[in-house]
Design an enzyme around this catalytic site. Structure first.
Site, short mmCIF file in Angstrom:
data_model
loop_
_atom_site.label_atom_id
_atom_site.label_comp_id
_atom_site.label_asym_id
_atom_site.label_seq_id
_atom_site.Cartn_x
_atom_site.Cartn_y
_atom_site.Cartn_z
N LYS A 152 -57.07 60.25 -12.95
CA LYS A 152 -57.90 60.69 -11.82
C LYS A 152 -57.64 62.14 -11.44
CE LYS A 152 -59.46 56.32 -9.93
NZ LYS A 152 -59.43 55.34 -8.85
N ARG A 171 -54.42 49.73 -13.39
CA ARG A 171 -55.64 49.84 -14.19
C ARG A 171 -55.61 51.17 -14.93
NH1 ARG A 171 -60.72 52.17 -13.73
NH2 ARG A 171 -62.52 50.90 -14.39
#
Length: 286
Positions: A225, A265
């Site tokens: 991210k 994840r």
């Protein structure tokens, strides 16, 4: 130890004695991380099986990008992308999660063999989602979400990001339970990167204990991210490309596992699979 272990059990899913690894299969042409690489059904199923071979415990299949600025696809297209991949992986014995904000996609995916619904809106995007999940008796990931706008995320303004995320997640979980989803089938996710800046994401990761206090298993989805790119930015301020953030992702996985997360994840599984096993070994040596 018993508290950590209780955080790692979700009714309706396998039980692992450590933080689970959720591998990501994006069946989209425009994912921020691996745009288009697994857009074909056969390639997507093969990739999911490869991730399992590398140590993934379950596979999260998504057909709609939630990156900032992504344009929503219509329901028929999302179904076309997702359902054959879910069916293909489930038929191979893989524990499959479906990453969708649409009740129709969740319903079809569960019928095709998915075991878990991972809705980044926590059921807010589609009013039919919670009834569908409740009727199916499926486990449900409730993520902290303040909405999506085409063109970018709704900006996040917080006086105290940890307190506000915990409070908003609590309220959302109560609503989901009120809609019929069993409490022992709920997972919470702080929604890193969704209406959050780097400082917000780091603060949440520094206070996972506050999220645990909600009393539900915790999913941490930090993989590749933007905040990791900013942490790793060079002297010129330029972040490394998404696919060069996997070592940083594995570091977050180790931190999250050490703090008792139910699952992480990730796009690149092998390093994180090693990280969670090392965290478990350290925990077991106490």
């Amino acid at each position: 130890m018993s508290t950590l272990r209780s955080h790692r059990q979700v009714t309706g899913l396998p039980t692992w004695d450590r933080c689970a690894v959720m591998g990501v299969v994006n069946v989209t042409p425009d994912s921020f991380s691996d745009g288009g690489r697994w857009f074909d059904t056969t390639a997507a199923v093969k990739h999911g099986l490869d991730l399992v071979a590398q140590g993934a415990d379950l596979i999260d299949v998504g057909g709609e990008s939630t990156r900032p600025g992504a344009t929503r696809v219509d329901a028929d297209e999302e179904l076309r992308r997702v359902i054959p991949v879910v069916r293909g992986l489930a038929s191979e014995g893989v524990t499959v999660s479906v990453d969708t904000m649409r009740a129709s996609v969740a319903e079809r995916a569960l019928a095709a063999g998915a075991a878990l619904v991972n809705d980044v809106s926590g059921g807010l995007s589609d009013p039919a989602m919670v009834p569908v999940v409740a009727e199916a008796g499926a486990p449900f990931v409730v993520m902290h979400w303040r909405g999506l706008l085409e063109g970018g995320n709704i900006p996040g303004t917080y006086d105290d990001v940890v307190s506000e995320v915990v409070s908003e997640l609590h309220a959302r979980v109560e609503a989901v339970i009120g809609g019929g989803v069993a409490p022992d089938r709920i997972v919470v996710d702080p929604g890193l990167g969704f209406s959050k800046d780097t400082e917000h994401d780091l603060a949440l990761l520094a206070h996972l204990d506050r999220l645990h206090a909600l009393g539900y298993p915790l999913l941490v989805a930090a993989s590749r991210k933007r905040f990791l790119g900013q942490v790793l930015a060079g002297p010129d301020g330029a972040p490394p490309p998404a696919r060069e953030r996997d070592a940083a992702t594995a570091a977050i996985s180790a931190i999250a596992a050490h703090q008792g997360a139910w699952a992480v994840r990730v796009h690149e599984v092998r390093a994180t699979a090693d990280a969670v096993r090392v965290a478990r070994a350290v925990e077991g040596a106490r």
